[in-house]
Scaffold this active site. Structure first.
Site, PDB file in Angstrom:
ATOM      1  N   ASN A 110       0.856  -1.194   0.000  1.00  0.00           N
ATOM      2  CA  ASN A 110       0.000   0.000   0.000  1.00  0.00           C
ATOM      3  C   ASN A 110       0.888   1.239   0.000  1.00  0.00           C
ATOM      4  O   ASN A 110       2.001   1.209   0.533  1.00  0.00           O
ATOM      5  CB  ASN A 110      -0.861   0.000   1.275  1.00  0.00           C
ATOM      6  N   HIS A 112       0.972   5.127   1.353  1.00  0.00           N
ATOM      7  CA  HIS A 112       0.317   5.990   2.338  1.00  0.00           C
ATOM      8  C   HIS A 112       0.944   7.378   2.272  1.00  0.00           C
ATOM      9  O   HIS A 112       2.176   7.495   2.249  1.00  0.00           O
ATOM     10  CB  HIS A 112       0.480   5.400   3.742  1.00  0.00           C
TER      11      HIS A 112
HETATM   12  C1  GRF Z   1      -2.738   8.866  -2.563  1.00  0.00           C
HETATM   13  O1  GRF Z   1      -2.351  10.039  -1.904  1.00  0.00           O
HETATM   14  C2  GRF Z   1      -2.435   7.657  -1.712  1.00  0.00           C
HETATM   15  O2  GRF Z   1      -1.290   7.811  -0.928  1.00  0.00           O
HETATM   16  C3  GRF Z   1      -3.644   7.597  -0.820  1.00  0.00           C
HETATM   17  O3  GRF Z   1      -4.711   7.947  -1.658  1.00  0.00           O
HETATM   18  C4  GRF Z   1      -4.239   8.765  -2.724  1.00  0.00           C
HETATM   19  C5  GRF Z   1      -4.628   8.093  -3.986  1.00  0.00           C
HETATM   20  O4  GRF Z   1      -4.372   8.892  -5.109  1.00  0.00           O
HETATM   21  N1  GRF Z   1      -3.735   6.304  -0.210  1.00  0.00           N
HETATM   22  P1  GRF Z   1      -4.463   8.288  -6.571  1.00  0.00           P
HETATM   23  O5  GRF Z   1      -5.850   7.693  -6.721  1.00  0.00           O
HETATM   24  O6  GRF Z   1      -3.391   7.251  -6.713  1.00  0.00           O
HETATM   25  O7  GRF Z   1      -4.259   9.441  -7.492  1.00  0.00           O
END
Ligand code: GRF
Length: 218
Positions: A110, A112
């Site tokens: 994942n 974050h």
């Molecule tokens: C990202 O900031 C990720 O870290 C978080 O949600 C956001 C997703 O953005 N978990 P995207 O859909 O990849 O543009």
């Protein structure tokens, strides 16, 4: 070695998905993005992936009410049907049960938007600004049953400017997410990451592929 078959789970815009797809186009990349799964039919990343000929599916969590495992069993069926080796969560906004996490132990990662273990959960940029930290960033980690708590594979830092807002900070952090997520997936797909005593150890770290601190990604 055969490329690892990767599924990316999303709920929204999918910019990390796009970064993973772009990285996987390199001939020497050890993984291919073969499947994109969303819990929302309106996720922008679904259209993006289908335009690129990648298989997609939507499993709407709302159909299952409070039964999280039933929702996950359907996702699991989709993933098994496509013989997925590694799952990447990329803005996937559902908490996962120990049952599902256990199915993907050591094979699900994942991204974050904070330097874990600081700022787990939502609204990380608001909370980083409120705390007055001078360095913020992003983390890619293995998924474990506790939220945002798994072994850390890669991190990147960004400086916090005096005039940053949650939006400007998010944009800076997103840039480094797009660097470290493909890097971390590469390391995992190459089989170079093992977990020892709850910590990720990376074999044969070379400067070009090491987890990075990126002072300025532009
Ligand atoms: C990202 O900031 C990720 O870290 C978080 O949600 C956001 C997703 O953005 N978990 P995207 O859909 O990849 O543009």
């Amino acid at each position: 070695m055969a490329k690892k078959r990767v599924a990316v789970l999303i709920s929204g815009r999918g910019s990390n998905l796009a970064a993973l797809i772009a990285a996987a186009e390199a001939p020497d990349y050890p993984a291919e993005i073969v499947f994109v799964l969303s819990n929302r039919s309106d996720a922008g990343g679904i259209a993006f992936a289908s335009q690129r000929g990648i298989a997609t599916a939507v499993v709407d969590h709302a159909r299952f009410g409070k039964d999280r495992e039933a929702f996950e069993r359907e996702m699991q069926t989709e993933l098994e049907r496509r013989q997925i080796d590694i799952v990447c969560l990329a803005g996937f906004m559902r908490l996962l049960t120990p049952w599902f996490v256990g199915r993907w132990d050591g094979r699900m990662i994942n991204v974050h938007p904070a330097l874990l273990p600081a700022f787990k959960g939502l609204d990380t940029h608001e909370r980083a600004l409120a705390a007055g930290v001078k360095i913020h960033g992003a983390t890619v980690h293995f998924v474990v049953p506790d939220m945002d708590a798994g072994p850390i594979i890669a991190q990147a830092a960004v400086p916090v400017a005096e005039d940053d807002t949650p939006d400007t900070l998010a944009a800076q952090v997103l840039k480094v997410e797009h660097i470290i997520y493909p890097l971390a997936l590469r390391l995992v797909a190459e089989g170079r990451v093992t977990v020892v005593d709850g910590r990720a150890r990376i074999a044969g770290r070379a400067s070009s592929t090491s987890p990075l601190v990126v002072p300025e990604a532009g």
